[in-house]
Enzyme design. Sequence first.
Site, PDB file in Angstrom:
ATOM      1  N   ASP A  23       0.829  -1.199   0.000  1.00 24.06           N
ATOM      2  CA  ASP A  23       0.000   0.000   0.000  1.00 24.06           C
ATOM      3  C   ASP A  23       0.871   1.260   0.000  1.00 24.06           C
ATOM      4  O   ASP A  23       1.958   1.283   0.572  1.00 24.06           O
ATOM      5  CB  ASP A  23      -0.892   0.008   1.240  1.00 24.06           C
ATOM      6  CG  ASP A  23      -1.772   1.233   1.311  1.00 24.06           C
ATOM      7  OD1 ASP A  23      -2.689   1.351   0.479  1.00 24.06           O
ATOM      8  OD2 ASP A  23      -1.529   2.096   2.176  1.00 24.06           O
ATOM      9  N   GLU A  74       0.895  -0.554  -5.169  1.00 26.45           N
ATOM     10  CA  GLU A  74      -0.137   0.456  -5.362  1.00 26.45           C
ATOM     11  C   GLU A  74       0.577   1.781  -5.654  1.00 26.45           C
ATOM     12  O   GLU A  74       0.996   2.489  -4.756  1.00 26.45           O
ATOM     13  CB  GLU A  74      -1.015   0.597  -4.116  1.00 26.45           C
ATOM     14  CG  GLU A  74      -2.185   1.546  -4.348  1.00 26.45           C
ATOM     15  CD  GLU A  74      -2.651   2.269  -3.089  1.00 26.45           C
ATOM     16  OE1 GLU A  74      -3.849   2.603  -3.015  1.00 26.45           O
ATOM     17  OE2 GLU A  74      -1.833   2.503  -2.200  1.00 26.45           O
TER      18      GLU A  74
END
EC number: 2.4.1.18
Length: 798
Positions: free
Chosen positions: A387, A442
Amino acid sequence: WCGGPQGGGGNVRLSVVSSPRRSWPGKVKTNFSVPATARKNKTMVTVVEEVDHLPIYDLDPKLEEFKDHFNYRIKRYLDQKCLIEKHEGGLEEFSKGYLKFGINTVDGATIYREWAPAAQEAQLIGEFNNWNGAKHKMEKDKFGIWSIKISHVNGKPAIPHNSKVKFRFRHGGGAWVDRIPAWIRYATFDASKFGAPYDGVHWDPPACERYVFKHPRPPKPDAPRIYEAHVGMSGEEPEVSTYREFADNVLPRIRANNYNTVQLMAIMEHSYYASFGYHVTNFFAVSSRSGTPEDLKYLVDKAHSLGLRVLMDVVHSHASNNVTDGLNGYDVGQNTHESYFHTGDRGYHKLWDSRLFNYANWEVLRFLLSNLRYWMDEFMFDGFRFDGVTSMLYHHHGINKGFTGNYKEYFSLDTDVDAIVYMMLANHLMHKLLPEATIVAEDVSGMPVLCRPVDEGGVGFDFRLAMAIPDRWIDYLKNKEDRKWSMSEIVQTLTNRRYTEKCIAYAESHDQSIVGDKTIAFLLMDKEMYTGMSDLQPASPTINRGIALQKMIHFITMALGGDGYLNFMGNEFGHPEWIDFPREGNNWSYDKCRRQWSLVDTDHLRYKYMNAFDQAMNALEEEFSFLSSSKQIVSDMNEKDKVIVFERGDLVFVFNFHPNKTYKGYKVGCDLPGKYRVALDSDALVFGGHGRVGHDVDHFTSPEGMPGVPETNFNNRPNSFKVLSPPRTCVAYYRVDEDREELRRGGAVASGKIVTEYIDVEATSGETISGGWKGSEKDDCGKKGMKFVFRSSDEDCK
C-alpha cells in the site's frame, strides 16, 4: 570486496547512509552485471567497475538519460545488501528478526529483546509479574538493544501463553512510559470499555493448540484474478466477522466465482477500525477483532485447499501516529538515527496524519524485512499488495503532484532513494524465499521500471495497480451522458501502461466505495436498487441500463485493462450503497460496514445476473488465458457507432456502448481465418440480458485485402466476420478448431467451472451460416438457467 562504509550488525552497528537531496554523482563504480553476476556470485559483492549498460535501457532507451540516477541507486542497493551479508550473514538471516526480537523461547528460558536506543532504563512488565518490573530490569547493548533472559519455572515459561505484557522504559526527559512491544504477535483491548487501550499479548500456544497447515500453496497462475476482501465487514450481520466465518462462508463464494487469488485487507493490527486497516499500530500482530493468529492460519489453509492463493495488504509506507498502542510510542523526541521514523516534517504525512519510516536505519530495515518474512513463513501468505507505494517513492509523497509522464518527474531530487533501496531489498528477498510470490505495488505515478526485476535495474514488483482506470469510469458515470462517452478515450485509459511492466486492472476497489462515494452499480441505478431489483416485475430503463453497463464496464476492464484483474468483495453482484465503518459521525453504526449476501442469494432479485456474469467472465479467462497473452490488438474504436472491437489472446471482443442502436451484420476484423462462435454474451438471459444474440450461429470469416499488406485489410486485420451487436452488450468470440472440434453445439459457452445453479437447460441444435452473419434477434437458448458448455483443458478439446 564490499563497497561502501564499514559497519552494520555483529560487532559493528551502522545507520545506513541515507540519500540527501542532492545531485547524483557523475560516476558510480559498480559492476551490477546483472543476471549473470547474480547467478555466478550469489552475494553480489563485486562492486568494482562502472555499470555501462543495464537491461532496462534495452527495454526503454530513454532511461539511459538518467544513467547517473540508476547507477547511484544500484550502488546504494548493492552496498546495503553487501553490508547485511557481511555483518548479519545475508538477507535471509537478517529477515529472521522475529526469532530474535520480541519474546521468544530459547533453551529453557524466555528471552525478550527490544530496540529502544532513546531509553535510559527499561523493564519487562505484565500479568506474569503483576505489572511490577522491579525484578525484571533489562540490559542495553551498544546498539541500543535492550534484553532480558527469564529462566523457566518448573519447566514452564515464566510468561504464560496468552498473558498480557508491556515494555516499560524511562526516556531522556525522566518520565517512565509503558508501550506495547514492537514485535508483539497479538494485541487485544477490552471491548466493553469505550476507547480502551490495547495490551500486548504473548502468543505462544502449546503444540496441541497450534494450527498445523495441511495444504500446499497453489501454483502461481499466469494471470491473477484477485478478490479483494475485508474480513471484518464480510458478514451480513452488523458486527465484526471472524477469520473462521470468512473461511467457511466467503471463501467458497470466491472459488465458485472462479477467482484464483484472495487479497486480504486489514490483517495487521490497527487500533482504529475505521482506518480500513491502513493505520497500523502493531505490525506483527493479527487484527484481534476477527480472531487469533491460529484462526488466520485456518483461513489461509482453507483458501489453499480451494486452490486460492492469498495475498496480504501490507502497509510499510507509514504507521499510525497512535502513541499509546503503536510504534509511534517509541518516538520520545530522539534523533532520527535512533528512531523508526524521520524527525520533523519529513517524518509526518500531513494528509494521512501518520508517521513516516526512516528506511535508512539498520533496525528499521530489519524490522520491515522481517515483517514480510514473518507473514510469509508463519502464515503461508503467497505475496503482498504494498500500500502507498507512491508515498514511498517520492519525498513529496505525491501530495498535490500531477504526473504527466515526463521522466524528470520520476528521477530527480524528489526521488526517495532510501525507500527505493528498501523496496529493492524487499522484492529481492521475497522472490528468493518464495520464487512464486506475487508482489503488487499500489502506485498512481507510473514510475518506470517499478515492475522490472531488481537484477535488471528495476524495483522488483510483479504488478502495479492500474489506478487510472477506476477514475475514468467514475468520471464518465458522474459527468458524461452515455452518448458522449469516447471510445478512443476508454481504450487509451485501458491500454495506457508500460510495455513489459504488468498491471492489475480493476473497475472499482474498496477505494471507490468508501463513504462519500458509491459502488458502480449504485452510481448507475441509485435509489431504484431499493425498489426495482425484483425479477417479478419488468425492469425499468434505469435498471436495464445499470445491469448492462455494470457487466460491460467490468468485462472490458478485465479484457483490455491489464495482465490481471481485481474486484472488491460484493461488487461482483453489484452491491448497492457505499462503505462506512462505525464512527462517531454515523453513531457507530455497522449498517454500511457489511456485505448483504442475501441480495445475490435471493432467486427473484436481479443481483444474481451480475454475479453470474462475473462468474462466467472469470471462467472464460480460466479457459482461454487471454490476460497472460501478449496479443492485444484494438482494431476498431468507432465514435459514431459507439463500438470497440479488439483481440486479446485467441478471442475477439465486440463492445457496443450505444444506448439504443442494434447493428445487424456488423463487420468485425480478426487475425485468423475460420469459424467463430460465441464464447460469452452479456445479453444472454441468464445474465439479465434480452437474449438477442444467437448462440447457435457459426460465423465464417472472409479474407480482407492482400495477405501481409495491412493497408489493404479491413481495420488492418486480414480477415473479418459479421455479427449481430445489440445496444449496451459485449460478446466474446472464439475460433473453432475444425480438426479437433469436439464441442457440443448451442448455448452460451462460458468455458470453465460454473456453479450448478446455471446448468440446467438443454443445448439446442445449431445452424451453420456461410459467408458471414445470420441469426435471429431472439436467442432460442437464452433462457434462465441457460446451459454453459464445458470444455476440458486437455489438448484434444482446445
